[in-house]
Design an enzyme around this catalytic site. Structure first.
Site, mmCIF file in Angstrom:
data_model
loop_
_atom_site.group_PDB
_atom_site.id
_atom_site.type_symbol
_atom_site.label_atom_id
_atom_site.label_comp_id
_atom_site.label_asym_id
_atom_site.label_seq_id
_atom_site.Cartn_x
_atom_site.Cartn_y
_atom_site.Cartn_z
ATOM 1 N N ASN A 90 0.850 -1.127 -0.104
ATOM 2 C CA ASN A 90 -0.120 -0.048 0.236
ATOM 3 C C ASN A 90 0.736 1.123 -0.077
ATOM 4 O O ASN A 90 2.280 1.100 0.080
ATOM 5 C CB ASN A 90 -0.982 0.044 1.199
ATOM 6 C CG ASN A 90 -0.166 0.045 2.382
ATOM 7 O OD1 ASN A 90 1.114 0.439 2.740
ATOM 8 N ND2 ASN A 90 -0.854 -0.749 3.376
ATOM 9 N N ARG A 91 0.242 2.530 -0.107
ATOM 10 C CA ARG A 91 1.042 3.587 -0.229
ATOM 11 C C ARG A 91 1.935 3.832 0.871
ATOM 12 O O ARG A 91 3.124 4.350 0.766
ATOM 13 C CB ARG A 91 0.382 4.924 -0.550
ATOM 14 C CG ARG A 91 0.948 6.312 -0.662
ATOM 15 C CD ARG A 91 0.184 7.130 -1.215
ATOM 16 N NE ARG A 91 0.924 8.521 -1.325
ATOM 17 C CZ ARG A 91 1.518 9.191 -0.472
ATOM 18 N NH1 ARG A 91 0.712 8.986 0.784
ATOM 19 N NH2 ARG A 91 2.205 10.349 -0.602
ATOM 20 N N LYS A 92 1.525 3.641 2.132
ATOM 21 C CA LYS A 92 2.334 3.820 3.349
ATOM 22 C C LYS A 92 3.553 2.651 3.600
ATOM 23 O O LYS A 92 4.532 3.334 3.543
ATOM 24 C CB LYS A 92 1.561 3.596 4.596
ATOM 25 C CG LYS A 92 2.188 3.718 5.890
ATOM 26 C CD LYS A 92 1.349 3.462 7.026
ATOM 27 C CE LYS A 92 2.080 3.599 8.309
ATOM 28 N NZ LYS A 92 2.981 2.647 8.631
ATOM 29 N N GLU A 93 3.424 1.545 3.001
ATOM 30 C CA GLU A 93 4.366 0.654 3.122
ATOM 31 C C GLU A 93 5.464 0.904 1.797
ATOM 32 O O GLU A 93 6.639 1.102 2.124
ATOM 33 C CB GLU A 93 3.805 -0.672 2.736
ATOM 34 C CG GLU A 93 2.963 -1.459 3.732
ATOM 35 C CD GLU A 93 2.092 -2.463 3.513
ATOM 36 O OE1 GLU A 93 1.976 -3.333 4.428
ATOM 37 O OE2 GLU A 93 2.022 -2.885 2.431
ATOM 38 N N ASP A 134 -6.266 -8.413 0.995
ATOM 39 C CA ASP A 134 -6.225 -9.603 0.618
ATOM 40 C C ASP A 134 -6.881 -9.874 -0.894
ATOM 41 O O ASP A 134 -6.545 -10.705 -1.480
ATOM 42 C CB ASP A 134 -6.921 -10.275 1.609
ATOM 43 C CG ASP A 134 -6.337 -10.207 2.975
ATOM 44 O OD1 ASP A 134 -5.059 -9.979 3.214
ATOM 45 O OD2 ASP A 134 -6.938 -10.033 4.050
#
Length: 490
Positions: A205-208, A275
């Site tokens: 995701n964008r944060k990761e 998921d």
């Protein structure tokens, strides 16, 4: 082009090996109306509870819901939660659980307390040991994975950082998969993408993604630039960044980045949406879909998942309905008369970043050949406009005996189809001026045309659009249908 008629049987033949952190998700629904007399804490009046297979197990459930088979390798403890998960997975005929039991640790369990009325999470309680599996358990997991690899079509590693996906297991799985020619998709948790070196696709995701790349990439262009640097270090073929309401950006190592906007939807619960995305990508790629089609399918599936409560799975039928939505507008709301104003529709769709498609024809007597082209055209875009020849135009093209039905009747039949978002009647002999006004991202015609014969292909080429030819169904022709009907009358 997302052709469900072709993909559905292909999906049912695929087997995905899913490896990751299994957990039991429990949702307790109720309302808070008072504070405890024992301590300054709210008291939830529990009304009902639900138990779901969560974590990587939810990936397995989504794979099965789409119609593919899944072999799931995971870790449980010697407890009731572990036995519940094993039974739940085993109950699905499309899932084969291969679970390693570690008596020294509890099965990961998460209990969420949710407001029934507001659908908001108030508290979560976790039971877990978020530490790498011991050397003995790690080896048992690796042995299980390597034993299943020859049986599957693609591999999906779902990392929740609970101990299953150790550095050694990841390395041995990817290396063994590469030797067998199997693609590997990773939903990563570690900010060190090099840990997943050699995987086919990473889906942070964008944060990761920002943590892993140490960047503040915000736009699709910035994401693409940072992703290419990350891919070089991770030696992967593509990287997908999910961005919630901003949509998704896929950056292949070869070719241009692809960005798709999120579907407008009322978000009820984001639990497990990642998921669903990973599962759809694995199933679609295994079935032979391109990056673009797999991305659009995953994006649509995410919209379905977040509109449900709890840890949700998405069926192929739900996915199809999201990509080819039912005609929710009355026919008259989907018809624009010749010379009418298309701009309100186009402005709205462009603002949302939607991909607009266009096809055209007389559609005098709608037959299965027409339906196939229209359905395939809608699968290649987010909104489909159908250009319809006016009565005078049809008469000039087909002769004085045509059309059989007037333009309003033909338009209403087209507008009733779920694949059609707008019908634009045009008075000219060709839709060239209409195409110039619409500037579609994709221009679609039946395969009985060559690319050079498609009216407007030069216009679409000039701004980098796509011209798509759809194979036609043999034996279906309006002209022959009209002739047969008239022969029968005589």
């Amino acid at each position: 082009m997302l052709d469900f008629d072709t993909l559905t049987p292909a999906i049912s033949r695929q087997t995905v090996l899913c490896v990751g952190d299994l957990m039991l998700d429990e949702f307790v629904y109720g309302e808070v109306s008072r504070i405890s007399p024992e301590a300054p804490a709210p008291v939830i009046a529990a009304q009902r509870s639900e138990i779901d297979v969560g974590g990587a197990g939810n990936v397995a459930r989504n794979i099965a819901a789409l119609g593919a088979s899944c072999i799931f390798v995971g870790l449980i403890g010697d407890d009731d939660a572990g036995r519940t998960l094993n039974a739940a997975l085993d109950a699905d005929a499309r899932i084969t659980p291969v679970l390693v039991c570690d008596p020294s640790r509890p099965t990961t369990r998460k209990v969420r307390f949710v407001s029934e009325h507001f659908s908001t999470h108030m508290l979560r309680a976790d039971w877990e040991t978020a530490a790498p599996a011991s050397a003995e358990i790690e080896q048992r997991l690796i042995d299980a994975v390597l034993a299943q690899l020859p049986r599957v079509d693609i591999v999906l590693l779902s990392d929740y950082a609970k101990g299953v996906l150790t550095a050694r297991l990841i390395r041995e799985t990817i290396d063994a998969a590469q030797k067998l020619g199997k693609r590997v998709i990773v939903d990563p948790k570690s900010p060190n993408f090099a840990l997943y070196r050699g995987a086919t696709l990473l889906t942070p995701n964008r944060k990761e993604f920002c943590e892993a790349t140490r960047s503040r990439a915000d736009t699709p262009v910035e994401i693409a630039r940072a992703a290419r640097e990350a891919m070089a270090a991770a030696d992967c073929a593509a990287l997908l960044v999910t961005q919630s309401e901003r949509g998704m950006t896929l950056v292949p190592r070869q070719g241009e980045a692809i960005h798709v906007p999120a579907h407008p939807v009322k978000v009820r619960d984001v639990s497990g949406a990642g998921d669903t995305v990973a599962a759809v990508l694995a199933v679609m790629l295994a079935a032979g879909a391109s990056w673009d089609i797999a991305l659009r399918a995953a994006n649509a599936a995410a919209a379905v998942a977040v509109s449900k409560k709890g840890t949700a799975s998405v069926s192929l039928a739900e996915l199809r309905r999201k990509i080819l939505p039912h005609a929710f507008l009355a026919a008259e709301e989907k018809i624009v008369a010749a010379g009418g104003d298309l701009e309100p529709h186009l402005t709205e769709w462009r603002t949302e970043g939607l991909r607009v498609g266009f096809t055209n024809g007389c559609f005098d007597i709608l037959h299965p050949g027409h339906v196939k082209v229209l359905t395939a055209a809608r699968a290649a875009c987010d909104r489909l406009i159908v250009g319809l020849n006016s009565d005078a135009s049809v008469k000039r093209l087909k002769g004085d005996s045509r059309p059989v039905q007037d333009e309003r009747s033909r338009a209403e039949v087209l507008a009733a189809l779920e694949a059609v978002d707008l019908v634009a009647i045009f008075a000219e002999d060709t839709p060239l001026e209409l195409i110039k006004r619409i500037r579609p991202s994709v221009l679609v015609k039946g395969g009985d045309y060559t690319r050079a014969q498609v009216v407007g292909h030069e216009v679409v080429d000039s701004y980098g659009g796509e011209v798509l030819l759809i194979d036609i169904l043999p034996g279906h022709s309006t002209t022959s249908l009209v002739a047969r009907a008239r022969d029968g009358q005589s």
